[in-house]
Motif scaffolding. Structure first.
Motif, PDB file in Angstrom:
ATOM      1  N   TRP A   8      27.844 -46.728  14.918  1.00  0.00           N
ATOM      2  CA  TRP A   8      28.731 -47.513  13.932  1.00  0.00           C
ATOM      3  C   TRP A   8      29.729 -47.023  13.191  1.00  0.00           C
ATOM      4  CZ3 TRP A   8      30.286 -48.299   8.570  1.00  0.00           C
ATOM      5  CH2 TRP A   8      30.796 -49.192   8.621  1.00  0.00           C
ATOM      6  N   HIS A   9      31.072 -47.591  13.293  1.00  0.00           N
ATOM      7  CA  HIS A   9      32.158 -47.114  12.472  1.00  0.00           C
ATOM      8  C   HIS A   9      32.926 -48.331  12.437  1.00  0.00           C
ATOM      9  CE1 HIS A   9      35.495 -45.175  10.846  1.00  0.00           C
ATOM     10  NE2 HIS A   9      34.889 -44.104  10.344  1.00  0.00           N
ATOM     11  N   PRO A  10      33.920 -48.713  11.388  1.00  0.00           N
ATOM     12  CA  PRO A  10      34.680 -49.963  11.414  1.00  0.00           C
ATOM     13  C   PRO A  10      35.950 -49.567  12.172  1.00  0.00           C
ATOM     14  CG  PRO A  10      34.758 -48.908   9.235  1.00  0.00           C
ATOM     15  CD  PRO A  10      33.650 -48.017  10.149  1.00  0.00           C
ATOM     16  N   PHE A  98      27.158 -41.836  13.309  1.00  0.00           N
ATOM     17  CA  PHE A  98      27.581 -42.699  12.208  1.00  0.00           C
ATOM     18  C   PHE A  98      28.173 -41.595  11.245  1.00  0.00           C
ATOM     19  CE2 PHE A  98      24.247 -40.967   9.247  1.00  0.00           C
ATOM     20  CZ  PHE A  98      23.356 -40.922  10.213  1.00  0.00           C
ATOM     21  N   PRO A  99      29.055 -42.072  10.084  1.00  0.00           N
ATOM     22  CA  PRO A  99      29.685 -41.300   8.962  1.00  0.00           C
ATOM     23  C   PRO A  99      28.508 -41.549   7.982  1.00  0.00           C
ATOM     24  CG  PRO A  99      30.621 -43.519   9.110  1.00  0.00           C
ATOM     25  CD  PRO A  99      29.800 -43.520  10.370  1.00  0.00           C
ATOM     26  N   LEU A 100      28.193 -40.499   7.352  1.00  0.00           N
ATOM     27  CA  LEU A 100      27.231 -40.729   6.208  1.00  0.00           C
ATOM     28  C   LEU A 100      27.843 -41.350   5.098  1.00  0.00           C
ATOM     29  CD1 LEU A 100      24.298 -39.061   5.425  1.00  0.00           C
ATOM     30  CD2 LEU A 100      25.843 -37.359   4.133  1.00  0.00           C
ATOM     31  N   TRP A 101      27.229 -42.255   4.694  1.00  0.00           N
ATOM     32  CA  TRP A 101      27.833 -43.080   3.667  1.00  0.00           C
ATOM     33  C   TRP A 101      26.511 -43.177   2.526  1.00  0.00           C
ATOM     34  CZ3 TRP A 101      30.873 -48.111   5.117  1.00  0.00           C
ATOM     35  CH2 TRP A 101      32.047 -47.831   5.540  1.00  0.00           C
ATOM     36  N   TRP A 102      26.988 -42.902   1.426  1.00  0.00           N
ATOM     37  CA  TRP A 102      25.920 -42.806   0.060  1.00  0.00           C
ATOM     38  C   TRP A 102      24.690 -42.208   0.872  1.00  0.00           C
ATOM     39  CZ3 TRP A 102      28.792 -43.025  -3.735  1.00  0.00           C
ATOM     40  CH2 TRP A 102      29.787 -43.973  -4.070  1.00  0.00           C
ATOM     41  N   PHE A 103      25.007 -40.809   1.346  1.00  0.00           N
ATOM     42  CA  PHE A 103      23.727 -40.217   1.616  1.00  0.00           C
ATOM     43  C   PHE A 103      22.711 -40.800   2.416  1.00  0.00           C
ATOM     44  CE2 PHE A 103      22.839 -36.777  -1.891  1.00  0.00           C
ATOM     45  CZ  PHE A 103      24.220 -36.220  -2.022  1.00  0.00           C
ATOM     46  N   GLY A 104      23.045 -41.692   3.199  1.00  0.00           N
ATOM     47  CA  GLY A 104      22.396 -42.620   4.185  1.00  0.00           C
ATOM     48  C   GLY A 104      23.202 -43.074   5.619  1.00  0.00           C
ATOM     49  N   GLY A 146      31.778 -36.386   4.379  1.00  0.00           N
ATOM     50  CA  GLY A 146      33.143 -35.936   3.662  1.00  0.00           C
ATOM     51  C   GLY A 146      32.788 -34.523   2.957  1.00  0.00           C
ATOM     52  N   GLY A 147      31.866 -34.383   2.536  1.00  0.00           N
ATOM     53  CA  GLY A 147      31.509 -32.957   1.863  1.00  0.00           C
ATOM     54  C   GLY A 147      31.482 -31.852   2.834  1.00  0.00           C
ATOM     55  N   PRO A 148      31.890 -30.681   2.313  1.00  0.00           N
ATOM     56  CA  PRO A 148      31.832 -29.421   3.148  1.00  0.00           C
ATOM     57  C   PRO A 148      30.470 -29.055   3.334  1.00  0.00           C
ATOM     58  CG  PRO A 148      32.522 -28.897   0.951  1.00  0.00           C
ATOM     59  CD  PRO A 148      32.330 -30.237   0.822  1.00  0.00           C
ATOM     60  N   PRO A 189      35.646 -33.841   8.858  1.00  0.00           N
ATOM     61  CA  PRO A 189      36.619 -33.993   9.812  1.00  0.00           C
ATOM     62  C   PRO A 189      37.839 -34.094   9.144  1.00  0.00           C
ATOM     63  CG  PRO A 189      35.078 -35.884  10.002  1.00  0.00           C
ATOM     64  CD  PRO A 189      34.309 -34.718   9.004  1.00  0.00           C
ATOM     65  N   VAL A 190      37.874 -34.992   8.049  1.00  0.00           N
ATOM     66  CA  VAL A 190      38.973 -35.628   7.611  1.00  0.00           C
ATOM     67  C   VAL A 190      39.928 -34.255   7.117  1.00  0.00           C
ATOM     68  CG1 VAL A 190      39.969 -36.908   5.689  1.00  0.00           C
ATOM     69  CG2 VAL A 190      38.007 -37.606   6.951  1.00  0.00           C
ATOM     70  N   ARG A 191      39.268 -33.279   6.525  1.00  0.00           N
ATOM     71  CA  ARG A 191      40.359 -32.034   6.093  1.00  0.00           C
ATOM     72  C   ARG A 191      40.572 -30.961   7.247  1.00  0.00           C
ATOM     73  NH1 ARG A 191      36.938 -33.015   1.964  1.00  0.00           N
ATOM     74  NH2 ARG A 191      35.243 -31.340   2.761  1.00  0.00           N
ATOM     75  N   ARG A 197      39.343 -30.079  15.138  1.00  0.00           N
ATOM     76  CA  ARG A 197      38.469 -31.490  15.485  1.00  0.00           C
ATOM     77  C   ARG A 197      38.008 -31.292  16.945  1.00  0.00           C
ATOM     78  NH1 ARG A 197      41.435 -34.266  11.236  1.00  0.00           N
ATOM     79  NH2 ARG A 197      43.285 -34.412  12.613  1.00  0.00           N
ATOM     80  N   ARG A 198      38.956 -30.866  17.692  1.00  0.00           N
ATOM     81  CA  ARG A 198      38.976 -30.943  19.091  1.00  0.00           C
ATOM     82  C   ARG A 198      37.677 -29.962  19.438  1.00  0.00           C
ATOM     83  NH1 ARG A 198      44.433 -32.136  20.040  1.00  0.00           N
ATOM     84  NH2 ARG A 198      44.964 -30.194  19.870  1.00  0.00           N
ATOM     85  N   SER A 199      37.653 -28.675  18.737  1.00  0.00           N
ATOM     86  CA  SER A 199      36.788 -27.790  18.863  1.00  0.00           C
ATOM     87  C   SER A 199      35.405 -28.271  18.481  1.00  0.00           C
ATOM     88  CB  SER A 199      37.184 -26.349  18.224  1.00  0.00           C
ATOM     89  OG  SER A 199      36.441 -26.188  17.132  1.00  0.00           O
ATOM     90  N   GLU A 200      35.439 -29.177  17.643  1.00  0.00           N
ATOM     91  CA  GLU A 200      34.250 -29.915  17.346  1.00  0.00           C
ATOM     92  C   GLU A 200      33.716 -30.609  18.371  1.00  0.00           C
ATOM     93  OE1 GLU A 200      31.903 -29.306  15.033  1.00  0.00           O
ATOM     94  OE2 GLU A 200      32.830 -27.924  13.710  1.00  0.00           O
ATOM     95  N   LEU A 201      34.578 -31.314  18.842  1.00  0.00           N
ATOM     96  CA  LEU A 201      34.234 -32.288  20.013  1.00  0.00           C
ATOM     97  C   LEU A 201      33.644 -31.570  21.141  1.00  0.00           C
ATOM     98  CD1 LEU A 201      36.947 -34.737  20.072  1.00  0.00           C
ATOM     99  CD2 LEU A 201      34.811 -35.259  19.109  1.00  0.00           C
ATOM    100  N   GLU A 202      34.223 -30.282  21.351  1.00  0.00           N
ATOM    101  CA  GLU A 202      33.650 -29.229  22.361  1.00  0.00           C
ATOM    102  C   GLU A 202      32.090 -28.621  22.129  1.00  0.00           C
ATOM    103  OE1 GLU A 202      34.824 -28.955  25.236  1.00  0.00           O
ATOM    104  OE2 GLU A 202      33.267 -27.425  25.819  1.00  0.00           O
TER     105      GLU A 202
END
Ligand SMILES: Cc1cc2nc3c(=O)[nH]c(=O)nc-3n(C[C@H](O)[C@H](O)[C@H](O)COP(=O)(O)OP(=O)(O)OC[C@H]3O[C@@H](n4cnc5c(N)ncnc54)[C@H](O)[C@@H]3O)c2cc1C
Length: 222
Positions: A8-10, A98-104, A146-148, A189-191, A197-202
């Motif tokens: 899920w992601h919008p 999923f993206p972590l939203w509000w610790f869940g 979002g957090g490191p 990933p936003v930062r 990001r490509r290396s994360e996908l790899e």
């Protein structure tokens, strides 16, 4: 081997979507049959209600677990839930992206669990944890934050990620019988720039190439 990816992601151009596509391609490339549920694209209804059922046990008072047990006995689940349950029961490996939203997990994914993990069919009658209906299957959370990474360790501002994920690992996945693999996390990933990001996908692709060999992790006590 069959994999089931619940995502899920919008935003279809999101990094999470890139991870969802990466996972499908990597697993198919290694011989897996892949089933998916893109909950946003499906407009999956996350609200548990009488719409979960074609059957009715008590028309006067809705007790979700009683109706779930009855629907299990009479094959009374709605079509959308029956389709999700069939994928869940057919898979050897389930991945949630999923993206972590509000610790869940975001609300739609939580609502998917509320509706699909039904008493009688997926758990209950003593069939929980090691005796869960889905024992023998594996599950892995694949999430972005979002957090490191430094914020998600013991003593970090957010605390140990394993503690944050424990309600999902223990209370949802192990509860219904899954063996839980270590989560796959991409922090911030936003930062990152495109190359990072490509290396994360790899890195994700490489992990999925050998995921069949991974041992389940100890979810631990917190
Ligand atoms: C309601 C809410 C609650 C939140 N709660 C938390 C929380 O509790 N803890 C926390 O740490 N964070 C939290 N966040 C932040 C959230 O977890 C992050 O924003 C999210 O994980 C980032 O992932 P994304 O897929 O949304 O990134 P996106 O913003 O979609 O993507 C990041 C970048 O990747 C690019 N990209 C997309 N595809 C590719 C590709 N194939 N190759 C290279 N680059 C690509 C995109 O163009 C974009 O520039 C929260 C956010 C919201 C909205």
């Amino acid at each position: 081997m069959k994999a089931f990816i619940v995502y899920w992601h919008p935003e279809p151009k999101s990094f999470n979507h890139a991870m969802f596509i990466t996972a499908q391609q990597a697993l198919i490339g290694h011989g897996w049959e892949v089933m998916t549920s893109d909950l946003h694209a499906m407009a999956f209804d996350p609200v548990s209600s009488r719409a979960n059922f074609r059957s009715v046990k008590d028309p006067h008072y809705l007790r979700p677990q009683i109706e779930e047990r009855h629907a299990t006995e009479v094959s009374g689940f709605s079509g959308d839930l029956a389709a999700e349950m069939a994928k869940l029961e057919a898979c050897d490996l389930m991945i949630w992206q999923f993206p972590l939203w509000w610790f869940g997990v975001p609300a739609v994914l939580k609502g998917w669990v509320d509706r699909v993990f039904a008493m009688g069919r997926i758990y209950g009658g003593g069939r929980v944890y090691d005796r869960g209906a889905l024992r023998g299957k594996r599950a892995m959370l694949s999430l972005t934050t979002g957090g490191p990474a430094s914020a998600y360790v013991k003593g970090g501002s957010n605390g140990d990620l394993h503690g944050i994920l424990r309600p999902i690992h223990r209370g949802m996945l192990q509860f219904v019988g899954f063996d839980v693999l270590a989560p796959h996390t991409v922090n911030g990933p936003v930062r990152m720039n495109d190359e990072q990001r490509r290396s994360e996908l790899e890195r994700f692709r490489r992990r999925l190439a050998t995921i069949v060999e991974e041992a389940p992790m100890d979810v631990g006590q917190y």
